[in-house]
Design an enzyme around this catalytic site. Structure first.
Site, PDB file in Angstrom:
ATOM      1  N   ILE A   1       0.962  -0.948  -0.143  1.00  0.00           N
ATOM      2  CA  ILE A   1      -0.112   0.047  -0.038  1.00  0.00           C
ATOM      3  C   ILE A   1       0.759   1.277   0.206  1.00  0.00           C
ATOM      4  CG2 ILE A   1      -1.776   1.415   1.398  1.00  0.00           C
ATOM      5  CD1 ILE A   1      -2.889  -1.347   2.077  1.00  0.00           C
TER       6      ILE A   1
ATOM      7  N   ASN B   1       1.920   5.661   7.169  1.00  0.00           N
ATOM      8  CA  ASN B   1       1.464   4.233   6.534  1.00  0.00           C
ATOM      9  C   ASN B   1       1.865   3.169   7.153  1.00  0.00           C
ATOM     10  OD1 ASN B   1       0.281   2.227   4.321  1.00  0.00           O
ATOM     11  ND2 ASN B   1       2.494   2.454   4.070  1.00  0.00           N
TER      12      ASN B   1
ATOM     13  N   SER C   1      -5.199   3.635   9.448  1.00  0.00           N
ATOM     14  CA  SER C   1      -5.761   2.657  10.602  1.00  0.00           C
ATOM     15  C   SER C   1      -6.453   1.581   9.929  1.00  0.00           C
ATOM     16  CB  SER C   1      -6.684   3.513  11.437  1.00  0.00           C
ATOM     17  OG  SER C   1      -7.015   2.735  12.423  1.00  0.00           O
ATOM     18  N   SER C   2      -7.301   0.945  10.599  1.00  0.00           N
ATOM     19  CA  SER C   2      -8.027  -0.233  10.022  1.00  0.00           C
ATOM     20  C   SER C   2      -9.175  -0.381  10.697  1.00  0.00           C
ATOM     21  CB  SER C   2      -7.207  -1.540  10.410  1.00  0.00           C
ATOM     22  OG  SER C   2      -7.877  -2.748  10.459  1.00  0.00           O
TER      23      SER C   2
ATOM     24  N   TYR D   1      -2.947  -5.237  17.880  1.00  0.00           N
ATOM     25  CA  TYR D   1      -3.175  -4.386  16.663  1.00  0.00           C
ATOM     26  C   TYR D   1      -4.383  -3.657  16.655  1.00  0.00           C
ATOM     27  CZ  TYR D   1      -3.690  -3.621  11.403  1.00  0.00           C
ATOM     28  OH  TYR D   1      -3.834  -3.058  10.225  1.00  0.00           O
TER      29      TYR D   1
ATOM     30  N   LYS E   1      -4.381   0.654  16.434  1.00  0.00           N
ATOM     31  CA  LYS E   1      -5.197   1.188  15.463  1.00  0.00           C
ATOM     32  C   LYS E   1      -6.288   2.234  16.101  1.00  0.00           C
ATOM     33  CE  LYS E   1      -2.841  -0.220  11.584  1.00  0.00           C
ATOM     34  NZ  LYS E   1      -1.984   1.132  11.118  1.00  0.00           N
TER      35      LYS E   1
END
Length: 294
Positions: free
Chosen positions: A18, A87, A148-149, A162, A166
């Site tokens: 990404i 990122n 983020s996610s 994780y 995030k």
């Protein structure tokens, strides 16, 4: 004129996956990009593509001196940053009751502490540029995009570290949007769903990285892949050419994983003048997915 002509950007983890797609998009829109990556060979390949419009800072972002050094190198090479994209990241999964302190802390460090240090280092340069703009009677918006996610909102099995990191990044971003708004800096979050990258591959001996002296197993356990409708054995035969080709995933409303370029498009929007009146927001690229494995 391209939309980011004359802008200077920093992209962490910008030579692969990404991050590479983000670097490519920003360069394509006219920005000069300093990208950070710890993989020297990947950085060399990226530089061969981008030429003089990009520069690489090869270092481990977990080294506490790296964020300041990255900003200094950017200012020296291209000038004060107008855009910062946090990122860089990875995951180091385990069930919470089996998770080590190192696993927990590593996620907080890469996803929260590194962005904190980088933004702190960049602040004097971005504030000075904003002051100069104000004195000249012009409004120029600068951009921070923190990646983020959906795991921040919905969690993931085996990824409490994780998910927590995030989520913390989102909280920091919302606070920073309020602090930095008077300096004409937009701070937003790009939250990704399932984007097809090497991290979404099945676990294997070939899918390992070395971070801070630790060798870490990347990838998704077979049973989780099977639970979302992906044949793990078929996925293990993926070639390098197919690495970023989105797989069909029926649990996603659009029916497939996302492509790295689609993730980069969201980041580009948040870096561009199109988002000048957008700040403190979390925007998702998820194909309509609202939970599950991210």
């Amino acid at each position: 004129m391209k939309m980011l002509e004359g802008k200077t950007a920093i992209v962490t983890g910008g030579a692969q996956g990404i991050g590479m797609a983000i670097t490519r998009k920003l360069v394509g829109e006219g920005a000069r990009v300093m990208f950070a990556d710890m993989d020297a060979s990947a950085a060399e390949v990226a530089l061969a593509e981008f030429g003089n419009q990009a520069s690489a800072h090869v270092a481990d972002l977990l080294d506490e001196s790296t964020p300041q050094a990255l900003v200094d190198a950017t200012v020296q090479r291209f000038g004060s940053p107008d855009i910062i994209v946090n990122n860089a990241g990875f995951h180091w999964d385990a069930a919470l009751h089996k998770m080590t302190d190192k696993q927990w802390q590593a996620m907080l460090d890469i996803h929260m502490t590194v962005p904190f240090r980088l933004l702190r280092a960049a602040a004097p340069h971005m504030f000075a540029a904003a002051k100069s703009d104000a004195q000249a009677g012009r409004e120029v918006m600068r951009k921070v995009v923190n990646v983020s996610s959906l795991a921040a909102s919905f969690g993931n099995v085996g990824a409490s570290n994780y998910s927590a990191a995030k989520a913390g990044l989102i909280g920091m971003s919302k606070a920073l949007a309020k602090e930095w708004g008077p300096h004409k800096i937009n701070v937003n979050v790009a939250a990704f769903g399932i984007i097809q990258t090497r991290f979404g591959q099945p676990q294997s001996e070939q899918n390992r990285i070395k971070i801070g002296g630790e060798e870490i197993q990347m990838g998704v356990p077979d049973k989780i892949l099977e639970a979302i409708g992906i044949n793990a054995e078929d996925a293990k035969s993926t070639t390098a050419d197919d690495l970023y080709r989105p797989r069909e995933i029926q649990s996603i409303p659009l029916g497939r994983a996302g492509h790295i370029d689609e993730a980069a498009d969201l980041v580009y929007f948040l870096c561009s003048p199109l988002s000048d009146y957008v700040t403190g927001q979390v925007m998702a690229a998820s194909g309509g997915l609202m939970g599950g494995m991210i």
